[in-house]
Design an enzyme around this catalytic site. Structure first.
Site, mmCIF file in Angstrom:
data_model
loop_
_atom_site.group_PDB
_atom_site.id
_atom_site.type_symbol
_atom_site.label_atom_id
_atom_site.label_comp_id
_atom_site.label_asym_id
_atom_site.label_seq_id
_atom_site.Cartn_x
_atom_site.Cartn_y
_atom_site.Cartn_z
ATOM 1 N N ARG A 138 32.352 46.422 52.357
ATOM 2 C CA ARG A 138 32.003 45.712 51.319
ATOM 3 C C ARG A 138 31.533 44.330 52.225
ATOM 4 O O ARG A 138 32.482 43.628 52.745
ATOM 5 C CB ARG A 138 33.049 45.405 50.196
ATOM 6 C CG ARG A 138 33.320 46.713 49.468
ATOM 7 C CD ARG A 138 34.070 46.277 48.193
ATOM 8 N NE ARG A 138 33.317 45.770 47.043
ATOM 9 C CZ ARG A 138 33.713 45.241 46.121
ATOM 10 N NH1 ARG A 138 35.061 45.291 45.678
ATOM 11 N NH2 ARG A 138 32.886 44.772 45.117
ATOM 12 N N GLN A 197 36.819 44.954 35.052
ATOM 13 C CA GLN A 197 38.153 44.415 36.067
ATOM 14 C C GLN A 197 39.208 43.806 34.926
ATOM 15 O O GLN A 197 40.481 43.721 35.193
ATOM 16 C CB GLN A 197 38.059 43.813 37.181
ATOM 17 C CG GLN A 197 37.432 44.686 38.391
ATOM 18 C CD GLN A 197 36.212 44.433 38.273
ATOM 19 O OE1 GLN A 197 35.094 44.440 37.517
ATOM 20 N NE2 GLN A 197 35.617 44.347 39.501
ATOM 21 N N ASP A 215 36.069 35.602 45.569
ATOM 22 C CA ASP A 215 35.833 36.165 46.891
ATOM 23 C C ASP A 215 35.281 35.511 48.145
ATOM 24 O O ASP A 215 35.700 35.889 49.280
ATOM 25 C CB ASP A 215 34.824 37.493 46.616
ATOM 26 C CG ASP A 215 35.437 38.561 45.688
ATOM 27 O OD1 ASP A 215 35.942 39.434 46.024
ATOM 28 O OD2 ASP A 215 35.484 37.951 44.346
#
Length: 351
Positions: free
Chosen positions: A90, A202, A242
């Site tokens: 990713r 999520q 992130d």
């Protein structure tokens, strides 16, 4: 944290002492299933297919993935091959490469026969540091919730979250949820507005966590947050991230930027919780961050609680779909960063 009355973390070594256990987050919240990772390919698949999610946890899984590779073949060629493969799983979460670089640095100059054991030790050390960092983030953010509670005379503090930045996304405690758990455990009344966070939903994982801990919450559609802020029903927003760049721009799950804009419009403080591993000193700003594009079928289909994981088409046509997984929130929309070293209001101090 607690799960089914038992204390657990989101990653662990299995009884054999070398294979790695995680929860299969593709099956949560309707089924609690565990995956056992025995090869670096297993670790890659878990990250790429989102069986494991959350920047800190992705890093931990990748670290153990490198250890698994060295257990098979401790040579330098094996190390570099596994490093490159895992790093490609990713592209956006900076913790992935950060964790791999830590493990590689710990073993590459060591005797061949010692590399696997050293990799396991470094991965375990990384996990322990993540737990401590998240607890410290909780301690840094707790006074913010206390202050609002005092100002409201003890009425519930309404906090909006986006995506899952809880213990399921880290090794334990979570980033955005750590202050919430500490506040709840202290007896402060809180209520959490939980964005569903399409298309992978999520937010359902956040709701699953909060329910397990007994924290009052309500699941809402992603676009409800602006209205709730307009109505004065949100006291603060706390999100994870992130990646945070040098100038303080925040890369987080798609939809975060819109929450930050709504928060600014309605005078709601917008906080970003992050450990030091999520700060990226090599990327100057958000425009330089590679944004992961995921499969269009994540938009066209939803997976329900069928035992076989049946996907249900929700799109009425075969129209093309574009599915960016992250967006960029400019630093100017961030009230403060909640870090393991305290509250940071000036992005220059993050480094």
């Amino acid at each position: 944290m607690k799960l089914d009355g038992q204390t657990t973390r989101s990653i662990w070594l299995e009884p054999d002492g070398w294979s790695v256990g995680i929860f299969d987050q593709r099956r949560l919240p309707w089924a609690l299933e565990r995956l056992v990772l025995r090869t670096p390919g297993d670790a890659y698949d878990a990250i790429a297919d989102m069986a494991t999610r959350g920047a800190p946890l992705i890093g931990a899984v990748a670290a153990y993935g490198l250890a698994l590779a060295l257990r098979e073949d401790p040579g330098v060629a094996s190390l570099e091959r596994a490093f490159a493969h895992l790093a490609s799983a990713r592209p956006t979460a900076v913790n992935l490469r950060w964790a791999l670089e830590r493990v590689r640095a710990a073993v590459v100059k060591q005797p061949t026969g010692e590399r696997a054991a050293l990799a396991y030790a470094e991965a375990a050390r990384l996990c322990e540091e993540d737990v401590a960092a998240n607890r410290a983030i909780g301690e840094a953010g707790l006074p913010l919730i206390r202050e609002i509670s005092a100002r409201k005379g003890g009425e519930p503090v309404n906090i909006l979250t986006h995506c899952n930045a809880g213990w399921l996304a880290t090794v334990d405690w979570g980033t955005a949820t750590a202050p919430i758990y500490l506040a709840h455990d202290e007896g402060i009344a809180v209520h959490i507005w939980v964005d569903e966070t399409r298309p992978r939903n999520q937010g359902a994982l956040t709701a699953f966590e909060l329910a397990g801990h007994g924290v009052p919450h309500s699941l809402i559609v992603d676009n409800a947050g602006g209205l709730l802020m307009q109505q004065g029903r949100v006291d603060m927003v706390i999100v994870g991230t992130d990646r945070v760049t040098v100038n303080g721009d925040v890369c987080n799950k798609i939809g975060t930027y819109l929450k930050a804009l709504a928060a600014q419009a309605h005078g709601v403080p917008f906080y970003v919780a992050l450990p030091s591993s999520t700060y990226d000193p090599a990327t100057p700003d958000g425009a330089s961050v590679p944004i992961e594009e995921r499969a269009a079928d994540e938009i066209r289909f939803m997976t329900g609680p069928d035992d076989h994981g049946v996907a249900v088409r929700i799109g009425v046509t075969a129209s093309p779909a574009v599915n960016p997984a992250f967006d960029i929130t400019p630093a100017g929309l961030v009230t403060a960063y909640i870090t393991q070293t305290g509250l940071v209001t000036d992005a220059k101090r993050l480094g």
